[in-house]
Design a protein around this motif. Structure first.
Motif, PDB file in Angstrom:
ATOM      1  N   LYS A  60       0.828  -1.218   0.000  1.00  0.00           N
ATOM      2  CA  LYS A  60       0.000   0.000   0.000  1.00  0.00           C
ATOM      3  C   LYS A  60       0.863   1.270   0.000  1.00  0.00           C
ATOM      4  CE  LYS A  60      -4.025  -2.180   2.169  1.00  0.00           C
ATOM      5  NZ  LYS A  60      -4.794  -2.216   0.907  1.00  0.00           N
ATOM      6  N   GLY A  61       1.985   1.217  -0.707  1.00  0.00           N
ATOM      7  CA  GLY A  61       2.857   2.373  -0.851  1.00  0.00           C
ATOM      8  C   GLY A  61       3.904   2.538   0.223  1.00  0.00           C
ATOM      9  N   TYR A  62       3.907   1.682   1.236  1.00  0.00           N
ATOM     10  CA  TYR A  62       4.888   1.729   2.322  1.00  0.00           C
ATOM     11  C   TYR A  62       5.900   0.589   2.153  1.00  0.00           C
ATOM     12  CZ  TYR A  62       1.089   4.503   4.331  1.00  0.00           C
ATOM     13  OH  TYR A  62       0.098   5.436   4.540  1.00  0.00           O
ATOM     14  N   VAL A  63       7.077   0.767   2.726  1.00  0.00           N
ATOM     15  CA  VAL A  63       8.135  -0.244   2.617  1.00  0.00           C
ATOM     16  C   VAL A  63       8.390  -0.874   3.986  1.00  0.00           C
ATOM     17  CG1 VAL A  63      10.573  -0.646   2.093  1.00  0.00           C
ATOM     18  CG2 VAL A  63       9.213   0.859   0.629  1.00  0.00           C
ATOM     19  N   PHE A  64       8.376  -2.197   4.011  1.00  0.00           N
ATOM     20  CA  PHE A  64       8.637  -2.971   5.230  1.00  0.00           C
ATOM     21  C   PHE A  64       9.782  -3.948   4.962  1.00  0.00           C
ATOM     22  CE2 PHE A  64       4.189  -1.799   5.112  1.00  0.00           C
ATOM     23  CZ  PHE A  64       3.956  -1.300   6.386  1.00  0.00           C
ATOM     24  N   GLU A  65      10.444  -4.359   6.033  1.00  0.00           N
ATOM     25  CA  GLU A  65      11.481  -5.378   5.903  1.00  0.00           C
ATOM     26  C   GLU A  65      10.842  -6.760   5.856  1.00  0.00           C
ATOM     27  OE1 GLU A  65      13.861  -3.940   4.932  1.00  0.00           O
ATOM     28  OE2 GLU A  65      15.114  -2.902   6.401  1.00  0.00           O
ATOM     29  N   SER A  66      11.426  -7.658   5.059  1.00  0.00           N
ATOM     30  CA  SER A  66      10.816  -8.975   4.880  1.00  0.00           C
ATOM     31  C   SER A  66      11.166  -9.940   6.001  1.00  0.00           C
ATOM     32  CB  SER A  66      11.262  -9.575   3.542  1.00  0.00           C
ATOM     33  OG  SER A  66      12.667  -9.739   3.514  1.00  0.00           O
ATOM     34  N   GLY A 330       3.211  -5.666  10.119  1.00  0.00           N
ATOM     35  CA  GLY A 330       3.596  -4.381   9.574  1.00  0.00           C
ATOM     36  C   GLY A 330       2.606  -3.340  10.058  1.00  0.00           C
ATOM     37  N   VAL A 331       3.107  -2.225  10.547  1.00  0.00           N
ATOM     38  CA  VAL A 331       2.248  -1.167  11.092  1.00  0.00           C
ATOM     39  C   VAL A 331       2.708   0.166  10.508  1.00  0.00           C
ATOM     40  CG1 VAL A 331       1.482   0.028  13.184  1.00  0.00           C
ATOM     41  CG2 VAL A 331       1.899  -2.455  13.244  1.00  0.00           C
ATOM     42  N   VAL A 332       1.754   0.989  10.131  1.00  0.00           N
ATOM     43  CA  VAL A 332       2.036   2.381   9.755  1.00  0.00           C
ATOM     44  C   VAL A 332       1.291   3.263  10.744  1.00  0.00           C
ATOM     45  CG1 VAL A 332       1.866   4.156   7.986  1.00  0.00           C
ATOM     46  CG2 VAL A 332       2.246   1.770   7.317  1.00  0.00           C
ATOM     47  N   CYS A 333       1.994   4.205  11.348  1.00  0.00           N
ATOM     48  CA  CYS A 333       1.362   5.065  12.350  1.00  0.00           C
ATOM     49  C   CYS A 333       1.909   6.479  12.258  1.00  0.00           C
ATOM     50  CB  CYS A 333       1.571   4.503  13.753  1.00  0.00           C
ATOM     51  SG  CYS A 333       3.294   4.402  14.252  1.00  0.00           S
ATOM     52  N   GLU A 334       1.213   7.394  12.911  1.00  0.00           N
ATOM     53  CA  GLU A 334       1.669   8.786  12.976  1.00  0.00           C
ATOM     54  C   GLU A 334       2.987   8.856  13.746  1.00  0.00           C
ATOM     55  OE1 GLU A 334      -2.319  11.521  12.979  1.00  0.00           O
ATOM     56  OE2 GLU A 334      -1.720  10.590  14.871  1.00  0.00           O
ATOM     57  N   ASP A 335       3.823   9.780  13.358  1.00  0.00           N
ATOM     58  CA  ASP A 335       5.122   9.951  14.020  1.00  0.00           C
ATOM     59  C   ASP A 335       4.941  10.829  15.260  1.00  0.00           C
ATOM     60  OD1 ASP A 335       7.712  10.190  14.788  1.00  0.00           O
ATOM     61  OD2 ASP A 335       8.435  11.137  12.945  1.00  0.00           O
ATOM     62  N   THR A 336       4.657  10.166  16.370  1.00  0.00           N
ATOM     63  CA  THR A 336       4.458  10.864  17.643  1.00  0.00           C
ATOM     64  C   THR A 336       5.575  10.512  18.625  1.00  0.00           C
ATOM     65  OG1 THR A 336       3.031   9.031  18.345  1.00  0.00           O
ATOM     66  CG2 THR A 336       1.957  10.978  17.407  1.00  0.00           C
ATOM     67  N   PHE A 337       6.725  10.114  18.092  1.00  0.00           N
ATOM     68  CA  PHE A 337       7.801   9.586  18.924  1.00  0.00           C
ATOM     69  C   PHE A 337       8.863  10.649  19.187  1.00  0.00           C
ATOM     70  CE2 PHE A 337       6.015   6.185  16.303  1.00  0.00           C
ATOM     71  CZ  PHE A 337       5.528   5.356  17.304  1.00  0.00           C
ATOM     72  N   ASP A 338       9.572  10.455  20.284  1.00  0.00           N
ATOM     73  CA  ASP A 338      10.611  11.398  20.681  1.00  0.00           C
ATOM     74  C   ASP A 338      11.715  11.455  19.628  1.00  0.00           C
ATOM     75  OD1 ASP A 338      11.770  12.988  23.114  1.00  0.00           O
ATOM     76  OD2 ASP A 338      13.418  11.728  22.391  1.00  0.00           O
ATOM     77  N   ASP A 372      13.039   9.012   6.482  1.00  0.00           N
ATOM     78  CA  ASP A 372      13.205   7.980   5.455  1.00  0.00           C
ATOM     79  C   ASP A 372      11.908   7.903   4.655  1.00  0.00           C
ATOM     80  OD1 ASP A 372      13.774   5.834   3.873  1.00  0.00           O
ATOM     81  OD2 ASP A 372      14.287   4.451   5.499  1.00  0.00           O
ATOM     82  N   ILE A 373      11.755   8.863   3.739  1.00  0.00           N
ATOM     83  CA  ILE A 373      10.490   8.976   3.009  1.00  0.00           C
ATOM     84  C   ILE A 373      10.321   7.888   1.965  1.00  0.00           C
ATOM     85  CG2 ILE A 373      10.262  11.458   3.425  1.00  0.00           C
ATOM     86  CD1 ILE A 373      11.359  11.921   0.607  1.00  0.00           C
ATOM     87  N   ALA A 374      11.374   7.100   1.704  1.00  0.00           N
ATOM     88  CA  ALA A 374      11.213   5.946   0.829  1.00  0.00           C
ATOM     89  C   ALA A 374      10.357   4.877   1.499  1.00  0.00           C
ATOM     90  CB  ALA A 374      12.579   5.367   0.451  1.00  0.00           C
ATOM     91  N   ARG A 375      10.378   4.841   2.840  1.00  0.00           N
ATOM     92  CA  ARG A 375       9.581   3.848   3.573  1.00  0.00           C
ATOM     93  C   ARG A 375       8.203   4.378   3.940  1.00  0.00           C
ATOM     94  NH1 ARG A 375      13.205  -0.009   7.513  1.00  0.00           N
ATOM     95  NH2 ARG A 375      15.181   0.135   6.413  1.00  0.00           N
ATOM     96  N   ALA A 376       8.134   5.649   4.328  1.00  0.00           N
ATOM     97  CA  ALA A 376       6.847   6.247   4.707  1.00  0.00           C
ATOM     98  C   ALA A 376       6.935   7.755   4.505  1.00  0.00           C
ATOM     99  CB  ALA A 376       6.511   5.922   6.160  1.00  0.00           C
ATOM    100  N   PRO A 377       5.829   8.395   4.143  1.00  0.00           N
ATOM    101  CA  PRO A 377       5.855   9.853   3.949  1.00  0.00           C
ATOM    102  C   PRO A 377       6.186  10.577   5.254  1.00  0.00           C
ATOM    103  CG  PRO A 377       3.854   8.882   3.026  1.00  0.00           C
ATOM    104  CD  PRO A 377       4.527   7.810   3.829  1.00  0.00           C
ATOM    105  N   GLU A 378       6.597  11.820   5.120  1.00  0.00           N
ATOM    106  CA  GLU A 378       6.882  12.664   6.285  1.00  0.00           C
ATOM    107  C   GLU A 378       5.676  12.671   7.212  1.00  0.00           C
ATOM    108  OE1 GLU A 378       9.870  14.323   8.121  1.00  0.00           O
ATOM    109  OE2 GLU A 378      10.057  14.243   5.941  1.00  0.00           O
TER     110      GLU A 378
END
Length: 507
Positions: A60-66, A330-338, A372-378
């Protein structure tokens, strides 16, 4: 077996000096070494991208490690540095420091690279300053020796008297005492140093499950020392995914006449007299070479080989049939991390709790780097999440499979929200999961077994599936062959199998 002679009349046969089955890091390392020394190599990969369990994929447009998410082995005497030096390249990577945080009973244990800083951290959380210091100094010493000696012993484990003589020539007598740690477990050493508390055993068990596929009581210290101290070496991150590392090696091979062919699932290997092997793929192509290197799990080979070879591989498969599977997400989430948050986290479950349907005591989380916008957008991050699981029961759930899969996924997401700092405030955009069934269907690992053969105190250090088989010109590497698991382990195996091949061709 398929009628290869009939197929040969219908299809042209592709010739090479060597065929490699599977493009994981073991197979690619072997192929690169053969290519460096003038051989034309064809690597056949079933998936649509190379790399096996050291690769990446899009969803779905995101990159994950296999599979693998940590990258080590570039320090002195270690296999990835050896590969870079042999090929005259530098793999594009970024160092992580610290590489990991372990979350245990509400505490954050920082796995510092600096050894003194790590010893102080261990003392802070587990007490017993004298015992912790002596245990970790022992582990560092053994790990250093193992890495240095492993690089010299290209014919280990020995197959014949010549190999034994070679071991005597390349090893220094001062390293011999380290062999005693092959006969004592990590838990034995913890007891000897007075650090075998319940908390520290829990910590060590889950750390070793990542690297040795076994707990402290089952892992020989000679292997466990390297497994426990991998965070005290240089850890790296590849922007865009580990696939980019494999593609860099692929390009190096192609410039020198070798190639990796994807979407070429091997369905049979047939020995043709004493001269060559015929390797057939699912799409009907046939490849012929005097040398074949299998980088796929040893459990898969009984189904691929002809009547002469099949019994040998079936016997080996039964002998080493104990292995783990993985439940991965595999999870895609908002960047709310320190901002300073490390990318790798091991999240323990509460004391005396295990995960439903897997029995796991922790989950391992690897995050994409901010930017790393190749894996997920900003503004978004991708997470690879994994834990160990038994394999067999996933294949017998029938109508309950999807519901059970969702149950584990929901449990893991709740644990992430509760335990991973910043996750509670993050909106999850995408979440999906995979079981051993997925690993069998999509990564082609029989029965969904991953991670190689677990360490076991009852197995001798030389009692591993060998790189050299009884069949002239047929060799093995990968995570089910010594030296086993992880990117450094399979890379070392790929490098070493080349020297087996070189010796074979000279005889």
């Amino acid at each position: 077996m398929p009628d290869v002679s009939t197929a040969m009349k219908e299809k042209s046969v592709f010739e090479a000096d060597a065929i490699v089955i599977g493009s994981g890091m073991g197979g690619v390392s072997a192929a690169c070494m053969m290519t460096k020394h003038g051989m034309r190599v064809i690597v056949l990969e079933a998936a649509y991208v190379p790399g096996g369990c050291s690769s990446s994929y899009k969803r779905k447009g995101y990159v994950f490690e296999s599979g693998a998410t940590t990258l080590v082995g570039f320090d002195e005497h270690q296999p990835m540095q050896t590969l870079e030096r042999e090929l005259g390249i530098e793999i594009k990577k970024t160092e992580l420091n610290p590489s990991m945080i372990v979350h245990l009973d509400g505490r954050e244990i920082v796995r510092h690279k600096d050894r003194e800083a790590w010893i102080q951290e261990a003392i802070k959380h587990f007490g017993n300053p004298e015992g912790q210091r002596s245990f970790w100094n022992q582990a560092f010493q053994v790990a250093e020796t193992v890495w240095r000696v492993s690089g010299n012993n290209v014919f280990f484990p020995p197959k014949n008297i010549t190999d034994w003589m070679q071991l005597a020539l390349v090893n220094h007598p001062k390293d011999a005492p380290t062999l005693r740690f092959a006969f004592t477990s990590v838990l034995d050493e913890m007891k000897k140093h007075g650090v075998a508390t319940h908390e520290f055993i829990r910590f060590a068990d889950e750390q070793l499950m990542i690297t040795a596929q076994a707990a402290a009581k089952d892992t020989p210290f000679i292997f466990g020392a390297a497994g426990l101290t991998y965070t005290n070496y240089s850890n790296y991150y590849v922007y865009g995914g580990l696939l980019n590392m494999v593609e860099q090696l692929r390009a190096w091979m192609q410039e020198r006449g070798s190639e990796i062919k994807t979407r070429r699932k091997v369905v049979s290997v047939e020995k043709k007299g004493d001269e060559s092997y015929l390797v057939k793929t699912e799409n009907g192509e046939i490849y012929r070479a005097p040398i074949v290197v299998s980088n796929i799990p040893i459990w898969n080979l009984g189904e691929l080989t002809d009547d002469e070879m099949k019994p040998w591989f079936e016997e080996k498969s039964k002998r080493y049939e104990q292995a783990w599977g993985a439940f991965t997400m595999g999870v895609v989430c908002e960047d709310t991390f320190d901002e300073e948050m490390p990318l790798h986290h091991q999240l323990h479950l509460p004391k005396n709790e295990t995960m439903p349907l897997t029995g796991a005591g922790s989950v391992f989380v690897s995050m994409s780097a901010r930017g790393d916008i190749a894996r997920a957008p900003e503004g978004l991050r991708t997470l690879n999440v994994s834990c160990h699981t038994d394999t067999a029961h996933w294949f017998t759930m029938n109508g309950e499979y999807e519901a059970n899969k969702e149950k584990v996924q929901d449990f893991i997401l709740a644990h992430l929200k509760k335990t991973l700092p910043g996750m509670a405030d993050s909106e999850i955009k995408l979440a999906f999961s995979a079981t051993p069934i997925t690993w069998q269907n999509w990564v082609y690992r029989k029965d969904g077994r991953v991670g190689g053969i677990p360490q076991n105190m009852s197995r001798s250090v030389i009692d591993w599936p060998p790189a050299e088989t009884p069949f002239p010109g047929f060799f093995l590497c990968g995570d089910t062959i010594y030296p086993g698991q992880g990117i450094p382990g399979v890379t070392l195996g790929g490098i070493n199998v080349y020297y087996r091949i070189e010796k074979y061709l000279k005889n």
